[in-house]
Design a protein around this motif. Sequence first.
Motif, mmCIF file in Angstrom:
data_model
loop_
_atom_site.group_PDB
_atom_site.id
_atom_site.type_symbol
_atom_site.label_atom_id
_atom_site.label_comp_id
_atom_site.label_asym_id
_atom_site.label_seq_id
_atom_site.Cartn_x
_atom_site.Cartn_y
_atom_site.Cartn_z
ATOM 1 N N ILE A 76 47.992 -47.036 7.204
ATOM 2 C CA ILE A 76 48.232 -46.785 5.781
ATOM 3 C C ILE A 76 47.804 -48.018 5.008
ATOM 4 N N ARG A 77 46.656 -47.939 4.374
ATOM 5 C CA ARG A 77 46.076 -49.092 3.697
ATOM 6 C C ARG A 77 45.322 -48.640 2.453
ATOM 7 N N PRO A 78 45.153 -49.512 1.475
ATOM 8 C CA PRO A 78 44.395 -49.150 0.273
ATOM 9 C C PRO A 78 42.923 -48.976 0.583
ATOM 10 N N CYS A 79 42.320 -47.976 -0.036
ATOM 11 C CA CYS A 79 40.899 -47.668 0.165
ATOM 12 C C CYS A 79 40.222 -47.550 -1.193
ATOM 13 N N ALA A 80 38.913 -47.765 -1.216
ATOM 14 C CA ALA A 80 38.150 -47.648 -2.460
ATOM 15 C C ALA A 80 38.033 -46.181 -2.822
ATOM 16 N N PRO A 81 38.599 -45.749 -3.953
ATOM 17 C CA PRO A 81 38.540 -44.334 -4.328
ATOM 18 C C PRO A 81 37.175 -43.961 -4.875
ATOM 19 N N ALA A 82 36.793 -42.719 -4.673
ATOM 20 C CA ALA A 82 35.550 -42.211 -5.250
ATOM 21 C C ALA A 82 35.821 -41.700 -6.650
ATOM 22 N N SER A 83 34.872 -41.884 -7.538
ATOM 23 C CA SER A 83 35.051 -41.436 -8.925
ATOM 24 C C SER A 83 34.458 -40.060 -9.169
ATOM 25 N N GLY A 84 33.822 -39.483 -8.174
ATOM 26 C CA GLY A 84 33.291 -38.134 -8.297
ATOM 27 C C GLY A 84 34.026 -37.187 -7.386
ATOM 28 N N GLU A 85 34.053 -35.902 -7.734
ATOM 29 C CA GLU A 85 34.756 -34.916 -6.937
ATOM 30 C C GLU A 85 33.849 -34.399 -5.835
ATOM 31 N N ASP A 86 34.443 -34.149 -4.665
ATOM 32 C CA ASP A 86 33.733 -33.675 -3.495
ATOM 33 C C ASP A 86 34.255 -32.291 -3.164
ATOM 34 N N SER A 87 33.349 -31.320 -3.014
ATOM 35 C CA SER A 87 33.779 -29.954 -2.744
ATOM 36 C C SER A 87 34.516 -29.846 -1.417
ATOM 37 N N SER A 88 34.148 -30.687 -0.440
ATOM 38 C CA SER A 88 34.823 -30.631 0.852
ATOM 39 C C SER A 88 36.248 -31.143 0.771
ATOM 40 N N LEU A 138 53.303 -43.242 -1.040
ATOM 41 C CA LEU A 138 52.944 -42.502 -2.247
ATOM 42 C C LEU A 138 52.031 -43.323 -3.146
ATOM 43 N N VAL A 139 52.395 -44.560 -3.420
ATOM 44 C CA VAL A 139 51.574 -45.415 -4.282
ATOM 45 C C VAL A 139 50.195 -45.617 -3.671
ATOM 46 N N THR A 140 50.136 -45.886 -2.366
ATOM 47 C CA THR A 140 48.852 -46.127 -1.706
ATOM 48 C C THR A 140 47.954 -44.900 -1.760
ATOM 49 N N ASN A 141 48.499 -43.726 -1.455
ATOM 50 C CA ASN A 141 47.670 -42.518 -1.398
ATOM 51 C C ASN A 141 47.340 -41.966 -2.781
ATOM 52 N N MET A 142 48.215 -42.184 -3.767
ATOM 53 C CA MET A 142 47.869 -41.766 -5.125
ATOM 54 C C MET A 142 46.668 -42.547 -5.633
ATOM 55 N N LYS A 143 46.584 -43.820 -5.261
ATOM 56 C CA LYS A 143 45.445 -44.638 -5.670
ATOM 57 C C LYS A 143 44.208 -44.329 -4.823
ATOM 58 N N ASN A 144 44.405 -43.921 -3.581
ATOM 59 C CA ASN A 144 43.264 -43.553 -2.738
ATOM 60 C C ASN A 144 42.651 -42.224 -3.140
ATOM 61 N N PHE A 145 43.451 -41.325 -3.754
ATOM 62 C CA PHE A 145 42.961 -40.012 -4.202
ATOM 63 C C PHE A 145 43.306 -39.824 -5.683
ATOM 64 N N PRO A 146 42.740 -40.612 -6.581
ATOM 65 C CA PRO A 146 43.148 -40.543 -7.995
ATOM 66 C C PRO A 146 42.758 -39.241 -8.686
ATOM 67 N N LEU A 147 41.758 -38.523 -8.165
ATOM 68 C CA LEU A 147 41.335 -37.280 -8.801
ATOM 69 C C LEU A 147 42.179 -36.086 -8.374
#
Length: 565
Positions: A193-205, A130-139
């Motif tokens: 399951i590893r931390p990834c750099a999140p994108a700060s913009g939203e992607d329609s896909s 949960l912590v890892t994926n919440m940070k990977n998809f912050p938007l």
Amino acid sequence: MPKLVIKSGSRPPWVGLSAAVWVEIAAGNAYNFPLYSHALKSVLGYNQQQLTMLGVANDVGESVALLPGYACSKLPPWMVLFFGACACFLGYGLIWLSVTQTLHGLPFWLLWIALIVATNSNAWFGTAVLVTNMKNFPLSRGTVAGILKGYAAIGGAVYTVIYNVFLDQSPTNLLLFLSLGIPVICFAMMYFIRPCAPASGEDSSEHVHFVFTQAMAVLAALIVLAITVVGNVVSVSSGVMYALVGLVVLLLVSPLAIPVKMTFFRKKKPNANSITGSAECLDQQAGGSDTSTTKPLLRPSSSLGSFIEMEDDDESDVQTLLAEGVGGGAVERKRRPRRGEDFRLREAFIKADFWLLWFLYFLGVGSGVTVLNNLAQVGIAVGIENTTVLLCLFSFFNFVGRLSSGAISEHFVKSRAMPRTVWMTLAQILMVLAFILYALSSSATLYPATALLGTCYGFQYSLMVPTASELFGLEHFGIIYSFMILGNPIGAVLFSGLVAGRLYDAEAIRQGSSTCYGPDCFRLTFMLLATVCGVAAILGMILTVRIRPVYRSLYSSGSFRLPQE
């Protein structure tokens, strides 16, 4: 502390989310307690109060996640998952040895601790993913929390199918499967399951990918429900059952189609002047082809400009620190974080909203888990012999509540800046109705009450996660989340252990039996729980009014404002 290697690119987060689905299903093993609780009672000779206390241990282990939460801030996810797998093997292994009489005469307190250790694996599994994926998809934190918590809920129904189809409804076979099968799944998935750099913009896909994942989860849950219900009504050939189970496995694997599709159908890269990605991605483009970085996963959210301006006149939130400057006597002003920024646990403790959210969650899940722990006995008291259908029904609608609450709240929080606590409050009101239906003690109302309670329980569990992250930030989310879910075991001790178990045993003694039958076994318990949920609904209304300005600030642009330097 080992450095976290952060993967860049758009595919690694989805690979991690797909692997996290399987880990969350494994983390649903605590819902199996009703499947083997009767064996503990019959083989080991426990009374209902002892069995209820084992149910409390089941909830304590599942929800006491302070150590996993702290570990998530210090260790890589794979190491956290490794500790969870070891706890699962040791705990369930000891219970299996006791139930099979391989080890005789084990004291009650030892099995109580073993069950805590076994189900505490869920805390390690769930907190890590949960912590890892919440940070990977912050938007999309509400949607991600709903998906992951939804799969954990469907895990209970998946185990019920395994129990009925493959394990011959044998509690000892189930315990052996839990002690060996779950660690194997965890070891197979921990690498992805590893931390990834999140994108700060939203992607329609991204929205389409989430919808696909949710749709596959719903289909899998429907098939699992059909297998359990139909299998208990009519005789179905083993070949048909195996085919349906194979289809469920295929649907659970289907989220992997997203990173596969992203591999073969790559999107065109935007021009350099239109890139709105994260700072990590920009650094990688400037530095060449290196695909890994050890930079912080998310920048501190202390630069939420509009929200800071909203509370600039709050002098009580400003601390003055004296420091020795070069010219002597320099004064540095450091303020405490405000709601929407990153809090440490000790800083969140002094916030009224933190405790309002905690009590709202505690009263909701504490009353819900009381019914879950005693679901088999509730069914037997009404005259239902096969209570596995009740468990599967609760698990399915718990899944529906978790999955739908994430999607619904995410839509309204982005379109209307509506606090997620609105839905938590509504769920509390509906839980009052569910407990009234339970108190009627009729087989006609038992099934709809179980479905309604499962849905509302799922709402509470899933909505607390993004709410806590929005109010108190993601930087220390692991430990804050771990403290929040302490409401589950505390509620189980108070409502299940001290109320439901004692009232049940008192009525059973009055009837002159160890098993209670009739409407009086749980009626008073259900009326007390209905009152508890009414109080929780009032707290939810107060919290919603208090945090409405926070959500208006965070989502005034229609999307969560990521911190920018």
